[in-house]
Design an enzyme around this catalytic site. Sequence first.
Site, PDB file in Angstrom:
ATOM      1  CB  CYS A   1      -1.212  -0.330   1.165  1.00  0.00           C
ATOM      2  SG  CYS A   1      -2.324  -1.622   1.316  1.00  0.00           S
TER       3      CYS A   1
ATOM      4  CD1 TRP B   1      -5.042   1.188   5.923  1.00  0.00           C
ATOM      5  CD2 TRP B   1      -3.165   1.142   5.491  1.00  0.00           C
ATOM      6  NE1 TRP B   1      -4.622   0.073   6.553  1.00  0.00           N
ATOM      7  CE2 TRP B   1      -3.073  -0.400   5.535  1.00  0.00           C
ATOM      8  CE3 TRP B   1      -1.825   1.281   4.787  1.00  0.00           C
ATOM      9  CZ2 TRP B   1      -2.081  -1.232   5.727  1.00  0.00           C
ATOM     10  CZ3 TRP B   1      -0.690   0.491   5.110  1.00  0.00           C
ATOM     11  CH2 TRP B   1      -0.962  -1.056   5.362  1.00  0.00           C
TER      12      TRP B   1
ATOM     13  CE1 TYR C   1      -8.930  -1.582  -0.617  1.00  0.00           C
ATOM     14  CE2 TYR C   1      -8.752  -3.662   0.598  1.00  0.00           C
ATOM     15  CZ  TYR C   1      -8.797  -1.845   0.602  1.00  0.00           C
ATOM     16  OH  TYR C   1      -8.190  -2.009   1.373  1.00  0.00           O
ATOM     17  CG  HIS C   2      -5.378  -4.859  -2.460  1.00  0.00           C
ATOM     18  ND1 HIS C   2      -5.691  -6.196  -1.064  1.00  0.00           N
ATOM     19  CD2 HIS C   2      -5.402  -3.795  -2.131  1.00  0.00           C
ATOM     20  CE1 HIS C   2      -5.292  -4.860  -0.106  1.00  0.00           C
ATOM     21  NE2 HIS C   2      -5.035  -3.412  -0.946  1.00  0.00           N
TER      22      HIS C   2
ATOM     23  CG  HIS D   1      -4.040   0.354  -3.730  1.00  0.00           C
ATOM     24  ND1 HIS D   1      -3.499  -0.894  -2.193  1.00  0.00           N
ATOM     25  CD2 HIS D   1      -5.595  -0.068  -2.245  1.00  0.00           C
ATOM     26  CE1 HIS D   1      -3.470  -1.099  -1.562  1.00  0.00           C
ATOM     27  NE2 HIS D   1      -4.501  -1.311  -1.131  1.00  0.00           N
TER      28      HIS D   1
ATOM     29  CE1 TYR E   1      -4.180   0.908   1.418  1.00  0.00           C
ATOM     30  CE2 TYR E   1      -5.820   1.994   2.412  1.00  0.00           C
ATOM     31  CZ  TYR E   1      -5.492   1.130   2.047  1.00  0.00           C
ATOM     32  OH  TYR E   1      -6.327  -0.355   1.751  1.00  0.00           O
TER      33      TYR E   1
END
Length: 667
Positions: free
Chosen positions: A269, A331, A525-526, A610, A313
Amino acid sequence: MARPIHLALIAAAVLSYVHVAQQGETGAHDHHQHVKIAAAAMIPAAEKLPRTGWVATASSEETAGDPAANVLDGDPATIWHSRWRTATPFPHWLTVDLRTTQRVSGLVYTPRTGRANGRIGRYQIHLSADGATWGEPVVTGTLADDAAVKTIGFAVSTARYVRLTALSEAGERGAWASAAEIDLLGDPGPRPPAQGDPSAVGTWGPTLGFPIVPAASAVLPNNKLLTWSAYAADNFGGANGYTQTAIMDLTTGQVSGRRVANTGHDMFCPGTSMLADGRILVTGGSNAKKVSVYDPRTDAWTSAPDMNISRGYQGQTTLSTGEAFTVGGSWSGGRGGKAGEVFSPKDNRWRSLPDVRPEPFLTADPAGAFRADNHAWLFAASGGRVFHAGPSAKMHWIDTAGRGKVTAAGTRGGDAMNGNAVMYDVGKILTLGGAPAYENADATKAAYTVDINGSTPAVRRVADMAEARAYVNSVVLPDGTVVVVGGQGRPVPFSDQTSVLEPELWNPATGRFTKLAPMATPRNYHSVANLLPDGTVFSGGGGMCGKCATNHPDGQIFVPPCLLNPDGSRKPRPVITSAPPTAAYGSAVTIGTDRAVEGFALTRISAATHSVDNDQRRIPLSSTAVSATSYRAAIPSDAGTAPPGNYLLFALDQAGTPSVAAPVRIG
């Protein structure tokens, strides 16, 4: 490690997800909320097929003690092993005869326990109706060198025979292959049907297995794709000081894994930027102050100075000055107050921008800064400035000189967290999808264009997408159209519920989206997506939740309609026969082709994680014919139009069919 495709959370996965939610990305304060979300995400999974009557055979086996039949006996203590007393070279194959034709969607490989010898590394899976005709592999890839059970997914197919071929031993310990148990997955249920002919909807290639979940990716100038996950292949948590990476050679299709520990950085991230000299700058994430740099010329990771502010993030992009700007990222490393800073490769240091506060960029997420202060959409412009296009409804100009400065630039629409933004033409941005909250809020179909070429950004709502999407990726093609990949109608981390399997193609000439051929695997997600040098699109990843059923350590390559004939064959395409490897701002370069072409376009090599790919942009070039196969093309004079770095140079014919790209470094 490989995990299933087509699968959603099951009861055990719910428990794993809740555990992750308490200690990882979603934060301990949200525990009660995420129990509810995980329970709502329970949908049927593809089940293992009954093995009654199945027969296993192998190209090589120790018949006295470790025959192929052991993979079907239900006892993981017994194994199949290729001959080791008189070893035979790779490949080694293991074939399972189901005795009847059945629908299959994956293979579950249980490695031997105790000893590591024979763990399968590189592999292929083939299917057959008669045991004689096999065709192309339905999946190729590389498995991690560990004892974890690995589920390798592929597009639902009909077959009687399934063959797993070992091409290497995971730890390079010898020319052996082994397995304790083999299971097969059945049909998980209806999938969207293919639509129309390939020249209208494109096609997907076979599944490509990775030893990690590719949660971040970067195209390299040597026709390779770099990917990474976290400290683990399929999980995150804490700050462990190392990262699992994998590189796919786009020429051979081979994938190799590697654990990067020398920089002391868990790069899960992070912020990413493609620097002017071609290196990749990776900042923060799980190790929230750390900075690592990857040099594709030497295949080496090195440390750079820590950031002034801990982040995860964050939004990040390369400036027209060749520096890298980052802001936000609550994050990781604390919440709020994540003012901007700039990294200078020349001075190898970070410079604080105390007047570039993150508050103007926040969405109205009900979870506060933890969710609102993330994933900024940032686009470099002239003079070291940056345009902030979202995901908040409010837009801004950012000046990175001195202490920095933020100026309001109007509004775009509603908040669109985990939506997407891409610069498809000079100063022209397409934004699409997203949701008013990071998770558990309905996504939108809305799309907007934002033209920042004038004194005031001009916002226009274009036609909606066919499907609402969050956790969505988009990739601009050489002709200026945009492929929109994956996402969910209602974003829920680590769930494949409400997945959108049909990509869409946006046409700037009409402002409309059209549906494309459905992909085999949810990408939520991801997940990541990247334009590749041959004009195709890599889409991969999704998950990163440990033992949950929605990890997708694999990818597929999409062939856009512009490259295909109606029968699915590849169109003839122009060839760039000569082009300079470097070009200065304001120069005119000579480009040779094998035939007459209509024009040229640059796309900046970039990185994604992301749903964010801030360095991605397309720049059509003005050109003049010198002869039937020679052209002079004008390189932009403004580094704000083409920030310094590596680009893909495409030639396009009159039908918009692009060449394979030639690499060129600008600035």
